[in-house]
Design an enzyme around this catalytic site. Structure first.
Site, PDB file in Angstrom:
ATOM      1  N   GLN A  68       7.909   5.290  -1.802  1.00 61.97           N
ATOM      2  CA  GLN A  68       6.817   6.268  -1.864  1.00 61.97           C
ATOM      3  C   GLN A  68       6.991   7.245  -3.039  1.00 61.97           C
ATOM      4  O   GLN A  68       8.084   7.387  -3.586  1.00 61.97           O
ATOM      5  CB  GLN A  68       6.782   7.073  -0.563  1.00 61.97           C
ATOM      6  CG  GLN A  68       6.393   6.293   0.666  1.00 61.97           C
ATOM      7  CD  GLN A  68       6.370   7.194   1.891  1.00 61.97           C
ATOM      8  OE1 GLN A  68       7.131   7.004   2.815  1.00 61.97           O
ATOM      9  NE2 GLN A  68       5.475   8.184   1.895  1.00 61.97           N
ATOM     10  N   HIS A  69       5.921   7.924  -3.335  1.00 65.61           N
ATOM     11  CA  HIS A  69       5.886   9.151  -4.165  1.00 65.61           C
ATOM     12  C   HIS A  69       6.069   8.980  -5.671  1.00 65.61           C
ATOM     13  O   HIS A  69       5.690   9.868  -6.430  1.00 65.61           O
ATOM     14  CB  HIS A  69       6.952  10.173  -3.728  1.00 65.61           C
ATOM     15  CG  HIS A  69       6.992  10.485  -2.279  1.00 65.61           C
ATOM     16  ND1 HIS A  69       5.950  11.073  -1.614  1.00 65.61           N
ATOM     17  CD2 HIS A  69       7.972  10.290  -1.347  1.00 65.61           C
ATOM     18  CE1 HIS A  69       6.279  11.244  -0.343  1.00 65.61           C
ATOM     19  NE2 HIS A  69       7.494  10.772  -0.153  1.00 65.61           N
ATOM     20  N   ASP A 102       6.740   2.176   1.687  1.00 65.68           N
ATOM     21  CA  ASP A 102       7.734   1.350   2.380  1.00 65.68           C
ATOM     22  C   ASP A 102       7.943   1.760   3.838  1.00 65.68           C
ATOM     23  O   ASP A 102       8.134   0.900   4.708  1.00 65.68           O
ATOM     24  CB  ASP A 102       9.063   1.279   1.609  1.00 65.68           C
ATOM     25  CG  ASP A 102       9.683   2.628   1.283  1.00 65.68           C
ATOM     26  OD1 ASP A 102       9.130   3.678   1.658  1.00 65.68           O
ATOM     27  OD2 ASP A 102      10.740   2.613   0.632  1.00 65.68           O
TER      28      ASP A 102
END
Ligand SMILES: Nc1ncnc2c1ncn2[C@@H]1O[C@H](COP(=O)(O)OP(=O)(O)O)[C@@H](O)[C@H]1O
Ligand SMILES: O=C(CO)[C@@H](O)[C@H](O)COP(=O)(O)O
Length: 510
Positions: free
Chosen positions: A71-72, A276
């Site tokens: 992520q991110h 994920d």
């Protein structure tokens, strides 16, 4: 047999599973390492994906594929689709001051929790964009589009799928407006609201000074290669009034040979993909009442929820999931790699580390390790370092250190469990670190409750494969794997000593 593929492009590696779309049986798999470091050129992810696909026997016979990713991470593209600079990953803490400034500018943590469900810390894409605007204004000016790791890989994949596999490495990037994402990953940006399902471009503008093109947020059963086309049986079922979450909960299997919808035979379809952790929730079959504890590069503790969350303390990120529900989540920066570090310190491999840990007494004789080896995200201490407390002649052994490392890492996750504020019916332990028997046996002593360990597996990639199967048939259901139950008496002193040790740490040297 209809086959589907799932991809986990996570921090340390790319994993690809190929499964039977009907039964979920694992048919083939592959894996390739990612480079070290907290800034990585996305080309490395593409190269690792191609190696993992090759090891998994290719995709020629695969009817649908889906990509889950860490992520991110901030992936910035210029107007020609080229990457502007290396992606800054979720565990890159240089944006900590930017995050703190953003929180203050909007009026404090409560305003952020209300706006986007989460209070930004260094990990969030919005904080990385602020950092970019302040520290690399030339690069910032070149940014025409911003996306996340799974968005970028899905986009590259959509551009490559029609070509022979040996041309994929150099496949040209598609137009920027073909970028797509999903609710789950969008919820980790800091500029998309899980509660309203809409981008907060006002927050992005305030943080970055501009609003680059953002990926279109797809519903759970769209085809990322042709987002405007009717999405097939999964979407048909949704249109009949079932929510995406209902479909998963119902768990009836009607998919079968020939269930691929008309007109698409021969074309590999691409499901929306997700972050994920959202994929792991799907892969492990998490249902309301479950808490999943994942011990990968990150440590995450999360639950499937019917309602959005907004925690002004900032401990719990109020993410969306991949089905139409929500995924409140606590994330630590220090998990499986704490064991990697302890193995290096004790000069042994991971298996031996586990054996050593189980030789030491519960509580490691008072030896307490605070595991902030990469700084920490929860609690928000980006410049912290780790510490070892309680050294005596008796505790100065490799076994005590091994045990203290595992217990300290698990204490951080136990704090996450507390922060979620739930009374879970089941706690499921997954991720690379959960392959350790010592972790599975020590976890109940720290968490004060039994844990269930599903068989070691790639649950993120499995969740992505499940999404792919779902795109082909709305009523797909794969049977859950039998999980092993680990029970042990709680040892409350471990957490008491950890709580006492936690504030006594040094900052990273400048
Ligand atoms: N048997 C084991 N004991 C302890 N740690 C393990 C074991 N097997 C793998 N790991 C650790 O798991 C981590 C990788 O987990 P994974 O969930 O694949 O991470 P990520 O998805 O973040 O890349 C590595 O740090 C690795 O050392
Ligand atoms: O930042 C988070 C969650 O908010 C991390 O969980 C990343 O998504 C990285 O995951 P892993 O590579 O550790 O699986």
């Amino acid at each position: 047999m209809t086959l589907v593929a799932g991809v986990d492009s996570s921090t340390q590696s790319c994993k690809v599973v190929v499964r039977d779309a009907v039964t979920g049986r694992l048919v083939r798999q592959g894996r390739a390492a990612h480079p070290e470091g907290t800034e990585v050129h996305p080309a490395h992810w593409w190269a690792a994906f191609l190696r993992a696909v090759e090891e998994a026997g290719g995709l020629d016979d695969v009817a649908a594929i889906s990509v889950a990713g860490q992520q991110h991470g901030m992936v910035c593209l210029d107007e020609t689709g080229q990457v502007v600079r290396d992606a800054l990953l979720w565990n890159d803490t240089r944006s900590a001051e930017a995050a703190a400034a953003l929180v203050a500018e909007l009026g404090g943590p409560t305003a952020w929790a209300e706006a986007v469900g989460s209070v930004p810390v260094a990990s969030f894409t919005i904080a990385k964009l602020r950092w970019l605007a302040e520290h690399e204004p030339g690069n910032a000016r070149r940014v025409a589009a911003v996306c996340l790791p799974h968005d970028w890989l899905t986009w590259r994949l959509a551009g490559a799928l029609g070509l022979p596999f040996d041309a994929w490495a150099d496949a040209p990037p598609p137009p920027l407006d073909h970028l797509t994402t999903d609710r789950g990953d969008a919820s980790g940006t800091g500029y998309w609201s899980p509660a309203t399902g809409a981008y907060r471009t006002d927050l992005l503008k305030a943080a970055f000074g501009a609003v680059p093109l953002l990926p279109r947020v797809l519903g759970p059963v769209a085809d990322a290669a042709t987002p405007d086309a009717p999405a097939g049986p999964g979407a048909d079922a949704l249109a009949r009034g079932a929510s995406a979450a209902d479909l998963l909960a119902r768990g009836t299997t009607t998919a079968g040979e020939g269930s691929r919808h008309g007109g698409d035979v021969g074309r590999t379809r691409i499901a929306p993909g997700t972050g994920d952790n959202m994929a792991a929730a799907l892969g492990v079959g998490a249902r309301p009442g479950d808490v999943v504890v994942s011990i990968g590069t990150s440590g995450t503790v999360f639950a499937v929820s019917d309602a959005p969350s907004a925690d002004p303390s900032g401990q719990v990120a109020g993410f969306a999931d991949a089905t139409g529900r929500f995924l409140p989540l606590v994330c630590t920066l220090n998990a499986a790699r704490v064991m990697d570090a302890a193995a290096r310190l004790t000069g042994v491999g991971l298996d031996r580390l586990g054996e050593l840990a189980l030789q030491a007494p519960a509580g490691a004789g008072g030896l307490t390790l605070v595991p902030y080896l990469e700084g920490e995200r929860t609690p928000n201490q980006p410049t912290a370092t780790g510490a070892v407390h309680g050294l005596t002649l008796a505790t100065s052994t490799p076994a005590h250190l091994a045990r203290a490392a595992i217990e300290g890492m698990l204490c951080g996750l136990a704090d996450g469990l507390d922060a979620l504020g739930l009374s879970p019916e089941r706690v499921l332990l997954i991720g690379g670190g959960a392959r350790s028997e010592a972790v599975r046996r020590i976890a109940p002593t720290v968490f004060g409750r039994p844990v269930l360990a599903p068989p070691p597996g790639e649950y993120v990639a499995d969740g992505a494969a499940y999404q792919a199967a779902w795109l082909l048939d709305g009523d797909v259901a794969w049977s859950a794997q039998e999980a092993a139950l680990y029970e042990a008496d709680a040892v409350p002193d471990i957490r008491h000593r950890y709580a006492a040790a936690r504030p006594h740490i040094l900052d990273r040297p400048h």
